[in-house]
Each structure stands twice: as structure tokens, then as C-alpha cells.
Design a protein around this motif. Structure first.
Motif, short mmCIF file in Angstrom:
data_model
loop_
_atom_site.label_atom_id
_atom_site.label_comp_id
_atom_site.label_asym_id
_atom_site.label_seq_id
_atom_site.Cartn_x
_atom_site.Cartn_y
_atom_site.Cartn_z
N VAL A 1 -0.46 -3.07 -10.97
CA VAL A 1 -0.88 -1.66 -10.89
C VAL A 1 0.04 -0.81 -11.76
CG1 VAL A 1 -1.15 0.35 -9.39
CG2 VAL A 1 -1.85 -1.91 -8.57
N ILE A 2 1.34 -1.02 -11.63
CA ILE A 2 2.33 -0.25 -12.39
C ILE A 2 2.15 -0.46 -13.89
CG2 ILE A 2 4.79 0.04 -12.85
CD1 ILE A 2 3.88 1.10 -10.12
N ASN A 3 1.81 -1.68 -14.30
CA ASN A 3 1.70 -2.01 -15.72
C ASN A 3 0.33 -1.68 -16.31
OD1 ASN A 3 4.34 -3.01 -15.89
ND2 ASN A 3 3.72 -5.03 -15.17
N ALA A 4 -0.61 -1.28 -15.48
CA ALA A 4 -1.97 -1.00 -15.97
C ALA A 4 -1.97 0.20 -16.92
CB ALA A 4 -2.90 -0.73 -14.80
N THR A 5 -2.80 0.15 -17.93
CA THR A 5 -2.93 1.27 -18.86
C THR A 5 -3.80 2.36 -18.23
OG1 THR A 5 -4.94 0.38 -19.88
CG2 THR A 5 -2.81 -0.33 -20.80
N GLU A 6 -3.76 3.55 -18.82
CA GLU A 6 -4.61 4.63 -18.32
C GLU A 6 -6.08 4.21 -18.36
OE1 GLU A 6 -3.98 8.56 -19.88
OE2 GLU A 6 -1.82 8.24 -20.11
N GLU A 7 -6.47 3.52 -19.41
CA GLU A 7 -7.85 3.07 -19.55
C GLU A 7 -8.24 2.13 -18.42
OE1 GLU A 7 -8.63 1.12 -23.22
OE2 GLU A 7 -10.74 0.72 -22.76
N GLU B 1 0.83 -1.20 0.00
CA GLU B 1 0.00 0.00 0.00
C GLU B 1 0.87 1.25 0.00
OE1 GLU B 1 -2.50 -0.33 3.40
OE2 GLU B 1 -3.62 -2.05 2.63
N TYR B 2 1.96 1.21 0.76
CA TYR B 2 2.85 2.37 0.85
C TYR B 2 3.47 2.69 -0.51
CZ TYR B 2 6.52 5.48 2.49
OH TYR B 2 7.33 6.57 2.67
N VAL B 3 3.88 1.65 -1.24
CA VAL B 3 4.49 1.85 -2.56
C VAL B 3 3.49 2.52 -3.51
CG1 VAL B 3 5.36 0.68 -4.62
CG2 VAL B 3 6.13 -0.04 -2.36
N ILE B 4 2.27 2.00 -3.55
CA ILE B 4 1.26 2.55 -4.47
C ILE B 4 0.80 3.94 -4.02
CG2 ILE B 4 -1.02 2.17 -5.49
CD1 ILE B 4 1.23 0.30 -6.48
N ALA B 5 0.75 4.16 -2.70
CA ALA B 5 0.31 5.47 -2.19
C ALA B 5 1.32 6.57 -2.47
CB ALA B 5 0.05 5.37 -0.68
N SER B 6 2.52 6.22 -2.92
CA SER B 6 3.52 7.24 -3.27
C SER B 6 3.26 7.83 -4.66
CB SER B 6 4.93 6.64 -3.23
OG SER B 6 5.11 5.69 -4.26
N LEU B 7 2.35 7.24 -5.42
CA LEU B 7 2.01 7.77 -6.74
C LEU B 7 1.17 9.04 -6.60
CD1 LEU B 7 1.09 4.38 -8.47
CD2 LEU B 7 3.11 5.80 -8.93
N PRO B 8 1.23 9.95 -7.56
CA PRO B 8 0.53 11.24 -7.43
C PRO B 8 -0.99 11.08 -7.31
CG PRO B 8 1.31 10.91 -9.68
CD PRO B 8 1.95 9.84 -8.85
N GLY B 9 -1.54 11.76 -6.31
CA GLY B 9 -2.99 11.75 -6.11
C GLY B 9 -3.54 10.48 -5.53
N VAL B 10 -2.66 9.59 -5.08
CA VAL B 10 -3.11 8.29 -4.55
C VAL B 10 -2.95 8.28 -3.03
CG1 VAL B 10 -2.82 5.79 -4.58
CG2 VAL B 10 -2.52 7.11 -6.68
N GLU B 11 -4.06 8.24 -2.31
CA GLU B 11 -4.02 8.11 -0.87
C GLU B 11 -4.13 6.63 -0.51
OE1 GLU B 11 -6.82 10.63 1.09
OE2 GLU B 11 -6.57 12.25 -0.36
N LYS B 12 -4.02 6.35 0.78
CA LYS B 12 -3.98 4.95 1.21
C LYS B 12 -5.26 4.19 0.81
CE LYS B 12 -2.19 2.22 5.00
NZ LYS B 12 -1.55 2.26 6.33
N LYS B 13 -6.40 4.85 0.92
CA LYS B 13 -7.66 4.20 0.56
C LYS B 13 -7.67 3.82 -0.91
CE LYS B 13 -12.68 4.91 0.62
NZ LYS B 13 -13.78 5.85 0.96
N LEU B 14 -7.20 4.74 -1.76
CA LEU B 14 -7.16 4.47 -3.20
C LEU B 14 -6.09 3.43 -3.52
CD1 LEU B 14 -8.06 4.96 -6.04
CD2 LEU B 14 -6.68 7.05 -6.11
N ALA B 15 -4.96 3.47 -2.79
CA ALA B 15 -3.92 2.46 -3.00
C ALA B 15 -4.47 1.07 -2.73
CB ALA B 15 -2.73 2.75 -2.08
N ARG B 16 -5.26 0.96 -1.67
CA ARG B 16 -5.87 -0.33 -1.33
C ARG B 16 -6.84 -0.78 -2.43
NH1 ARG B 16 -7.59 0.94 3.47
NH2 ARG B 16 -5.72 0.22 4.54
N ALA B 17 -7.61 0.18 -2.96
CA ALA B 17 -8.56 -0.14 -4.03
C ALA B 17 -7.84 -0.60 -5.30
CB ALA B 17 -9.43 1.08 -4.34
N LEU B 18 -6.72 0.05 -5.61
CA LEU B 18 -5.94 -0.35 -6.79
C LEU B 18 -5.37 -1.76 -6.63
CD1 LEU B 18 -4.12 3.04 -7.44
CD2 LEU B 18 -5.50 1.81 -9.14
#
Length: 219
Positions: A188-194, A161-178
Motif C-alpha cells: 500500500v505504501i509503495n503503490a503509485t498514485e495511479e 488496518e490501523y496503520v493504513i487508516a492513519s493516512l489522510p482521508g482513509v477510514e477503516k473501511k477504505l483501509a481494509r479495501a486497500l
């Protein structure tokens, strides 16, 4: 406050234009603005502050955010603190949208069930003074310096969660959802914008910002 006496407080980027950050600066504190996955201010490596104004505090009870935010603080830091700012201007119990007993129940749960101290301040300047007082006490006690990294041992899931939450505009709740959507950090890293936009709270702009950080060559 002389240079030798100056203390450092980490503030969440979203507090950048708040009166609290300005008041801290005016008092001579050193402010380090960071995108914090959880908490609004870090006064030491073990003290994390969640700051709520009355309206936000009440709304967070209604939508269920309050306990989740405090749970994350409790998981990540040894001594979390809740500050409610501005209760003199807006009485917590004057709201018609939530029953006073629900407010009392939440305050009791925070203080007793979660063991998190609740402090009340009058305004941003008062809040800044409280943060400085806490930071000074922590410094005198030899506590670790403020750090983005939780002081408690993290589980694998929390580290993901911490790694994903470091992305812009991503809080812990959104990191968990991703992570729940894609399964792994790599996916998550390899996902397309779509594909990113299929996750609630991510629109075209945020998806583009995330992919820009991931795909742009480091310079």
C-alpha cells in the motif's frame, strides 16, 4: 468546570464544525481533535461513542454501514455506546423509505445481539452534556484516559488496518479495501498514485494527499 475538574474528550476531525464540539468547548471540556479510524468521540480509553442523527441512522441501515461500524467499535473498545441525536425533531419511524419493523429489528440487534447501549439526546448541547457525564463517570472510576489505540488486544489484521487508516482521508473501511487490493502494508505504501486510484473511493486528490504524507521528507 475548574482546571482540576476538566475532562478531555477526543473528537473525530469530521465533527470539528459540529454543534457538539462547540457545546463541549462552551461547557469547559478539553477537546482533542484527531482523525479517528472508528467512533466519533472517545470519553475514556474504554468508552467509544458512535453519534448518529436520525437521517444518517436510517441511511446506515439501508446501505448496511450500521452493523459494520458497530462491529468495529465492539472490536476496538470495551464499552461502545450509540447516541442517536435529534429524535424529537425527526421521528425515526416516520420515514417512508424503510419499514418500521426494520428499524425495530436494527435497534433490537444493537441492544441485544451486540450489547451496545443506545442513548437518545435532543440536540448538540444535550449530546455534549451526555458526553461530559460519561467522561466524568469514567474519570471517577479510574478508567484509562481517552486514547486512539484500542484497549482490546488487536489481531495482526487489525493492527495493519490501523496503520493504513492513519493516512489522510482513509477510514477503516477504505483501509481494509486497500489491504485487500495490495496485500500488505508495504505494498500500500509503495503503490503509485495511479494504482491507488484503482481502489474505489480514492480519486486523484485523495491519492495525492496519501502520497504526500508517505513521500515528503520529515522535518
Amino acid at each position: 468546570m475548574t482546571n482540576a475538574e476538566k475532562i478531555t474528550i477526543i473528537a473525530d476531525m469530521r465533527e470539528k464544525h459540529s454543534g457538539v464540539v462547540k457545546a463541549l468547548h462552551d461547557e469547559g471540556a478539553l477537546i482533542d481533535l484527531k482523525m479517528l479510524p472508528t467512533a466519533d468521540f472517545l470519553c475514556s480509553g474504554r468508552v467509544a461513542i458512535e453519534l448518529k442523527r436520525p437521517a444518517d441512522f436510517l441511511n446506515s441501515i439501508i446501505d448496511g454501514r450500521m452493523l459494520q461500524q458497530l462491529k468495529e467499535l465492539k472490536e476496538g473498545f470495551e464499552r461502545p455506546v450509540l447516541i442517536i441525536e435529534g429524535t424529537e425533531e425527526q421521528d425515526l419511524f416516520s420515514s417512508r423509505s424503510i419499514h418500521p419493523n426494520a428499524i425495530r429489528g436494527m435497534l433490537a440487534a444493537i441492544a441485544v445481539s451486540y450489547g451496545i447501549p443506545i442513548l437518545h439526546t435532543r440536540n448538540p448541547k444535550d449530546t455534549a452534556g451526555m458526553l461530559i457525564a460519561i467522561a466524568k463517570r469514567e474519570k471517577e472510576a479510574g478508567a484509562p484516559k481517552p486514547s486512539l489505540h484500542p484497549q482490546k488486544p488487536a489481531t495482526l489484521g487489525q493492527m495493519q488496518e490501523y496503520v493504513i487508516a492513519s493516512l489522510p482521508g482513509v477510514e477503516k473501511k477504505l483501509a481494509r479495501a486497500l489491504l485487500q487490493k495490495f496485500g500488505t502494508v508495504a505494498e500500500v505504501i509503495n503503490a503509485t498514485e495511479e494504482h491507488l486510484q484503482k481502489v474505489e473511493m480514492i480519486g486523484p486528490k485523495k491519492a495525492a494527499e496519501i502520497k504526500k504524507v508517505i513521500d515528503t521528507e520529515y522535518r
